[in-house]
Motif scaffolding. Sequence first.
Motif, PDB file in Angstrom:
ATOM      1  N   ILE A  92       0.855  -1.190   0.000  1.00  0.00           N
ATOM      2  CA  ILE A  92       0.000   0.000   0.000  1.00  0.00           C
ATOM      3  C   ILE A  92       0.895   1.245   0.000  1.00  0.00           C
ATOM      4  O   ILE A  92       2.105   1.131   0.157  1.00  0.00           O
ATOM      5  CB  ILE A  92      -0.947   0.039   1.220  1.00  0.00           C
ATOM      6  CG1 ILE A  92      -0.149  -0.134   2.518  1.00  0.00           C
ATOM      7  CG2 ILE A  92      -2.018  -1.020   1.102  1.00  0.00           C
ATOM      8  CD1 ILE A  92      -0.568   0.767   3.603  1.00  0.00           C
ATOM      9  N   GLU A  93       0.258   2.416  -0.141  1.00  0.00           N
ATOM     10  CA  GLU A  93       1.036   3.660  -0.173  1.00  0.00           C
ATOM     11  C   GLU A  93       0.641   4.591   0.966  1.00  0.00           C
ATOM     12  O   GLU A  93      -0.514   4.615   1.378  1.00  0.00           O
ATOM     13  CB  GLU A  93       0.758   4.414  -1.485  1.00  0.00           C
ATOM     14  CG  GLU A  93       1.137   3.623  -2.697  1.00  0.00           C
ATOM     15  CD  GLU A  93       0.862   4.390  -3.993  1.00  0.00           C
ATOM     16  OE1 GLU A  93       0.799   3.723  -5.032  1.00  0.00           O
ATOM     17  OE2 GLU A  93       0.707   5.612  -3.946  1.00  0.00           O
ATOM     18  N   SER A 108      -3.705   5.067   3.674  1.00  0.00           N
ATOM     19  CA  SER A 108      -4.542   4.118   2.929  1.00  0.00           C
ATOM     20  C   SER A 108      -5.400   3.341   3.907  1.00  0.00           C
ATOM     21  O   SER A 108      -4.980   3.058   5.037  1.00  0.00           O
ATOM     22  CB  SER A 108      -3.669   3.130   2.155  1.00  0.00           C
ATOM     23  OG  SER A 108      -2.995   3.779   1.106  1.00  0.00           O
ATOM     24  N   GLY A 112      -5.804  -1.533  -2.746  1.00  0.00           N
ATOM     25  CA  GLY A 112      -6.675  -1.479  -3.915  1.00  0.00           C
ATOM     26  C   GLY A 112      -8.033  -0.895  -3.541  1.00  0.00           C
ATOM     27  O   GLY A 112      -8.219  -0.402  -2.419  1.00  0.00           O
ATOM     28  N   CYS A 113      -8.966  -0.922  -4.485  1.00  0.00           N
ATOM     29  CA  CYS A 113     -10.317  -0.415  -4.213  1.00  0.00           C
ATOM     30  C   CYS A 113     -11.268  -1.050  -5.219  1.00  0.00           C
ATOM     31  O   CYS A 113     -10.924  -1.215  -6.385  1.00  0.00           O
ATOM     32  CB  CYS A 113     -10.358   1.106  -4.331  1.00  0.00           C
ATOM     33  SG  CYS A 113     -11.990   1.805  -3.958  1.00  0.00           S
ATOM     34  N   CYS A 120      -9.006   7.037 -11.376  1.00  0.00           N
ATOM     35  CA  CYS A 120      -8.219   6.712 -10.188  1.00  0.00           C
ATOM     36  C   CYS A 120      -7.325   5.493 -10.406  1.00  0.00           C
ATOM     37  O   CYS A 120      -7.791   4.425 -10.803  1.00  0.00           O
ATOM     38  CB  CYS A 120      -9.164   6.469  -9.015  1.00  0.00           C
ATOM     39  SG  CYS A 120      -8.315   5.929  -7.522  1.00  0.00           S
ATOM     40  N   THR A 122      -5.811   3.729  -8.158  1.00  0.00           N
ATOM     41  CA  THR A 122      -6.106   2.637  -7.215  1.00  0.00           C
ATOM     42  C   THR A 122      -7.271   1.810  -7.733  1.00  0.00           C
ATOM     43  O   THR A 122      -7.245   0.576  -7.710  1.00  0.00           O
ATOM     44  CB  THR A 122      -6.476   3.201  -5.820  1.00  0.00           C
ATOM     45  OG1 THR A 122      -5.413   4.029  -5.360  1.00  0.00           O
ATOM     46  CG2 THR A 122      -6.695   2.085  -4.824  1.00  0.00           C
ATOM     47  N   GLN A 125      -6.580  -0.850 -10.185  1.00  0.00           N
ATOM     48  CA  GLN A 125      -5.904  -2.071  -9.732  1.00  0.00           C
ATOM     49  C   GLN A 125      -6.853  -3.118  -9.174  1.00  0.00           C
ATOM     50  O   GLN A 125      -6.468  -4.251  -8.917  1.00  0.00           O
ATOM     51  CB  GLN A 125      -4.892  -1.722  -8.626  1.00  0.00           C
ATOM     52  CG  GLN A 125      -3.699  -0.958  -9.150  1.00  0.00           C
ATOM     53  CD  GLN A 125      -2.990  -0.189  -8.062  1.00  0.00           C
ATOM     54  OE1 GLN A 125      -3.057  -0.544  -6.892  1.00  0.00           O
ATOM     55  NE2 GLN A 125      -2.326   0.871  -8.447  1.00  0.00           N
ATOM     56  N   MET A 159      -5.024   4.881  -0.649  1.00  0.00           N
ATOM     57  CA  MET A 159      -5.723   3.828  -1.383  1.00  0.00           C
ATOM     58  C   MET A 159      -6.962   3.373  -0.608  1.00  0.00           C
ATOM     59  O   MET A 159      -6.935   3.250   0.610  1.00  0.00           O
ATOM     60  CB  MET A 159      -4.798   2.627  -1.576  1.00  0.00           C
ATOM     61  CG  MET A 159      -3.541   2.964  -2.352  1.00  0.00           C
ATOM     62  SD  MET A 159      -2.397   1.583  -2.391  1.00  0.00           S
ATOM     63  CE  MET A 159      -3.060   0.650  -3.749  1.00  0.00           C
ATOM     64  N   GLY A 160      -8.039   3.124  -1.360  1.00  0.00           N
ATOM     65  CA  GLY A 160      -9.212   2.495  -0.759  1.00  0.00           C
ATOM     66  C   GLY A 160     -10.330   3.439  -0.362  1.00  0.00           C
ATOM     67  O   GLY A 160     -10.153   4.659  -0.312  1.00  0.00           O
ATOM     68  N   CYS A 335      -2.576   8.864  -5.119  1.00  0.00           N
ATOM     69  CA  CYS A 335      -2.323   7.574  -4.500  1.00  0.00           C
ATOM     70  C   CYS A 335      -2.703   6.423  -5.415  1.00  0.00           C
ATOM     71  O   CYS A 335      -3.614   6.507  -6.192  1.00  0.00           O
ATOM     72  CB  CYS A 335      -3.094   7.471  -3.196  1.00  0.00           C
ATOM     73  SG  CYS A 335      -2.027   7.821  -1.813  1.00  0.00           S
ATOM     74  N   GLY A 336      -1.981   5.333  -5.281  1.00  0.00           N
ATOM     75  CA  GLY A 336      -2.265   4.154  -6.108  1.00  0.00           C
ATOM     76  C   GLY A 336      -1.343   4.084  -7.300  1.00  0.00           C
ATOM     77  O   GLY A 336      -1.177   3.044  -7.911  1.00  0.00           O
TER      78      GLY A 336
END
Length: 358
Positions: A92-93, A108, A112-113, A120, A122, A125, A159-160, A335-336
Amino acid sequence: MSKKINLLGYSFESLKSFFSELGEPDYRAKQLLSWIHQKGVIDFDNMTDFNKDLRKKLNSVSIIKPPEIYKEYISDEGTKKYLIKLDSGSIIEMVIIPEKNRRTLCVSSQAGCALQCTFCATGAQGFDQDLSSDEIIGQMWLANFNNNKPITNVVFMGMGEPLLNYDAVIESAKIMKHQNSYGLSRKRITISTSGIVPKINKLSRDIDVSLAISLHAPDDKLRDEIVPINKKYPIKQLIKACKDYLSHFESKKNITMEYIMIDGVNDSINHARKLAVLLSNVSCKINLIPFNSFNGSDYRRSKESTMKSFKKYLIEKGFITTLRVTRGDGVDAACGQLVGELSNTIKGKNLIKHRSIQ
Ligand code: SAH
Ligand code: SF4
């Protein structure tokens, strides 16, 4: 032997029950919070006001373990971006943004999301896993104790989708607020959501923090397209949830409306006009965010002049409106993006899916 529990992610209330089961008084919870989150001590044997017996007990049932920093990137302006490796191997970031009088940490809440907003990195992914409360507060712990200057503000904008990992997010936010840990006021913690309506209602009852809504479009047709969760919770429900949320608090509160500026997609004066009508009865400020491009996206950032006219229009309509300064472009500010880049560079393997980093 059963797995030891990680006390890093325990709020004051949870620690109180934990200690009560060990037959210890409530003040132990305050002491432990302070050791971990104020002094940065995570080895029970260095906690000098815990007697030998208690340390032994703690060591036998629990640990205090932050996640691991896997990689660190620093941009010219001082923005620091970290890739963090979870126990599962997922990456994660987190980002630290230093400003004149503050240091903001972007955390985060999921790897992922699942929500797949079209702009986006994230979302592109896919979803991997929810973070536990120790993995969320672990980012705060690393940011404070790996860098000498303390974090003053936290935004759940990594992320998320935080409101889809509700319990762990609230537990970690409680630790951020508690006087015996980081002691951040409600104004210094912001939860950003794409609009999970039932959880917005719940949030007002569970914790007092700042709320940001990722609005990004002024009508359902466009929002359905770029923020697909809108099909489940359309704009009318979202605006009602915002008003209910605000009415729950006695003190004056604003919601931040985030609006990403994408060239030719949502950035015309007609969009600004509709936005002003939509938000006319909501106590809010508007934050315009220049789109950050990433590999695999066809969108472009709106032109500087377009963003300025959009902002000017909203200000003339009486809205407090800011245009976010883009920071850390050199380390891919949105992010992501770094996790995405990293997985592209490891041939044939997607880190998020295969959890393959060693
Ligand atoms: N899921 C939550 C929180 C994480 S995303 C949410 O959607 O609110 C937080 C913010 O990151 C979003 O509001 C969006 O404005 C921003 N963001 C995502 N992708 C971006 C991009 N490519 N460029 C600029 N900002 C982006
Ligand atoms: Fe998920 Fe937020 Fe990205 Fe949408 S913008 S895909 S909700 S992280």
